[in-house]
Design an enzyme around this catalytic site. Structure first.
Site, PDB file in Angstrom:
ATOM      1  CG  HIS A   1       4.516  23.020  -3.125  1.00  0.00           C
ATOM      2  ND1 HIS A   1       3.361  22.810  -3.850  1.00  0.00           N
ATOM      3  CD2 HIS A   1       5.098  21.798  -3.030  1.00  0.00           C
ATOM      4  CE1 HIS A   1       3.249  21.540  -4.168  1.00  0.00           C
ATOM      5  NE2 HIS A   1       4.308  20.897  -3.693  1.00  0.00           N
TER       6      HIS A   1
ATOM      7  CG  ASP B   1       6.735  19.851  -6.087  1.00  0.00           C
ATOM      8  OD1 ASP B   1       6.469  19.509  -4.917  1.00  0.00           O
ATOM      9  OD2 ASP B   1       6.175  19.333  -7.078  1.00  0.00           O
ATOM     10  CG  ASP B   2       9.769  17.102  -4.981  1.00  0.00           C
ATOM     11  OD1 ASP B   2       9.888  16.773  -3.787  1.00  0.00           O
ATOM     12  OD2 ASP B   2       8.676  17.112  -5.574  1.00  0.00           O
TER      13      ASP B   2
ATOM     14  CG  HIS C   1       7.629  17.728  -1.262  1.00  0.00           C
ATOM     15  ND1 HIS C   1       6.579  17.107  -0.619  1.00  0.00           N
ATOM     16  CD2 HIS C   1       7.083  18.407  -2.306  1.00  0.00           C
ATOM     17  CE1 HIS C   1       5.450  17.383  -1.264  1.00  0.00           C
ATOM     18  NE2 HIS C   1       5.722  18.173  -2.287  1.00  0.00           N
TER      19      HIS C   1
ATOM     20  CD  GLU D   1       1.681  17.100  -8.678  1.00  0.00           C
ATOM     21  OE1 GLU D   1       1.278  16.460  -7.689  1.00  0.00           O
ATOM     22  OE2 GLU D   1       2.899  17.209  -8.967  1.00  0.00           O
TER      23      GLU D   1
ATOM     24  CG  HIS E   1       0.556  17.970  -2.950  1.00  0.00           C
ATOM     25  ND1 HIS E   1       0.988  18.406  -1.726  1.00  0.00           N
ATOM     26  CD2 HIS E   1       1.668  17.944  -3.747  1.00  0.00           C
ATOM     27  CE1 HIS E   1       2.287  18.632  -1.776  1.00  0.00           C
ATOM     28  NE2 HIS E   1       2.726  18.358  -2.985  1.00  0.00           N
TER      29      HIS E   1
HETATM   30  N1  ADE Z   1       5.812  14.392  -3.101  1.00  0.00           N
HETATM   31  C1  ADE Z   1       6.899  15.070  -3.470  1.00  0.00           C
HETATM   32  N2  ADE Z   1       6.628  15.816  -4.546  1.00  0.00           N
HETATM   33  C2  ADE Z   1       5.334  15.628  -4.854  1.00  0.00           C
HETATM   34  C3  ADE Z   1       4.460  16.112  -5.847  1.00  0.00           C
HETATM   35  N3  ADE Z   1       4.863  16.970  -6.786  1.00  0.00           N
HETATM   36  N4  ADE Z   1       3.186  15.670  -5.868  1.00  0.00           N
HETATM   37  C4  ADE Z   1       2.777  14.794  -4.960  1.00  0.00           C
HETATM   38  N5  ADE Z   1       3.555  14.297  -4.002  1.00  0.00           N
HETATM   39  C5  ADE Z   1       4.821  14.711  -3.942  1.00  0.00           C
HETATM   40 ZN    ZN Z   2       4.607  18.860  -3.857  1.00  0.00          ZN
END
Ligand code: ADE
Ligand code: ZN
Length: 342
Positions: free
Chosen positions: A17, A278-279, A19, A200, A197
């Site tokens: 996971h 994630d990011d 991005h 969350e 997703h």
């Molecule tokens: N795009 C990038 N990170 C995300 C996240 N945590 N939830 C939904 N969309 C995303």
């Molecule tokens: Zn994500």
């Protein structure tokens, strides 16, 4: 470094996971802005980092889409992906499955070919030069229409051999999986696997919808499953993997503190949970930092760490041979730890 951190540093990891646009570090953002003669809304790297205080998912997404504007050329997408792969090397990530959001770029007039060519060239070099295997997952932006998603899927069809799955990301609330049922059906007919997703910020019911209507193989995040005990029982029975992102969940205030994260409970309940970043450029840590911070906050054992790593290998979209190789690497890691190798 304590012994658990040392063991985590040496752990052969699989990331499921991530991005790629979320791995854009402020330094590279500035470099690309300069290269492409773009004026950023921030004056310095420190200024950008100060802006990374989020109150929820949407407050993050607003900044994340603004940052992605510096990505214009094939070389930009290559540089972005290569920088992430170098982080993978230092974190001992052996296999990674990368999300990309084509609509973030095509809506700005960047051709989907430019995006995919840049990313895949880096992934190919990552495999050859760093020994890191990878898969690419195309995500639809769920705040946009189902028609726009279908159009994006059609634009991606010539790249079918390079894209293993489609996914669903962006603003979850009020954008239920059912909105994309037809697009995901078409994607499956075209041979793509599916993920989404769900759970969350959105309710547990979105996880059910993703499973029943989108036929997903994994749930991204999924931490709100605990609000529905029958759903948790189903996730365990069917061994549906959850790609959990602990530091992201704190930054976006899904949990107030890492000590209160439910990852350990999920793991102990028998859910196939995994740890991911994630990011990472926005949330203060790559996968290694996610493992270390979570292990410390939740008092995870070496056995828990191994379980998380094994779950990720099992949940990855891998061929049998590569999966077996990674399981062997993990066995070697366990044996070394059992021997107390320093
Ligand atoms: N795009 C990038 N990170 C995300 C996240 N945590 N939830 C939904 N969309 C995303
Ligand atoms: Zn994500």
């Amino acid at each position: 470094m304590d012994s658990l951190d040392t063991a985590i540093a040496r752990l052969p990891k699989v990331e499921l996971h991530l991005h790629i646009e979320g791995s854009l570090e402020p330094e590279l953002m500035f470099e690309l802005a300069e290269r492409n003669a773009i004026q950023l809304p921030w004056d310095s790297v420190e200024d950008i980092r100060r802006a990374y205080e989020f109150s929820d998912l949407q407050s993050f997404l607003d900044i994340y889409y603004a940052g992605a504007d510096v990505l214009r050329t094939e070389q930009d997408f290559f540089d972005l992906t290569w920088a992430y792969l170098e982080r993978c090397r230092s974190d001992k990530v052996r296999h990674t499955e990368i999300f990309f959001d084509p609509q973030t770029h095509t809506d700005r007039g960047i051709a989907i070919d430019t995006v995919i060519q840049g990313i895949t060239r880096a992934l190919d070099e990552g495999r050859e030069q760093l020994g890191i295997s990878s898969r690419l997952i195309l995500c639809f932006l769920r705040h946009l229409s189902a028609e726009a998603a279908m159009d994006t899927l059609e634009q991606a069809l010539p790249w079918r051999e390079r894209i293993v799955a489609v996914g669903l990301d962006s603003s979850e609330k009020d954008h239920p999986p059912e909105k994309f049922k037809a697009v995901f059906e078409r994607a499956r007919e075209e041979g793509f696997l599916t993920v989404a997703h769900a759970g969350e910020e959105g309710p547990a019911d979105y996880i059910r919808q993703a499973l029943d209507l989108l036929k997903v193989r994994r749930i991204d995040h999924g931490v709100r499953c605990v609000e529905d005990p029958d759903l948790v029982a189903r996730l365990v029975a069917e061994q549906v993997p959850l790609t959990v992102c602990p530091l992201s969940n704190i930054k976006l205030r899904v949990f107030d503190r890492l000590e209160n994260h439910n990852l350990k409970d999920l793991l102990r309940a028998g859910v196939c949970a995994t740890i991911n970043s994630d990011d990472p450029a926005y949330f203060g840590g790559y996968i290694g930092e996610n493992f270390s911070a979570t292990a410390q906050a939740l008092n995870l054992t070496l056995g828990d760490i191994e379980r998380l790593a094994r779950n990720a290998i099992q949940a990855a979209f891998l061929d049998a041979e590569r999966r077996e190789d990674l399981l062997i690497e993990l066995d070697h890691w366990r044996e070394k730890n059992a021997l107390g190798c320093g």
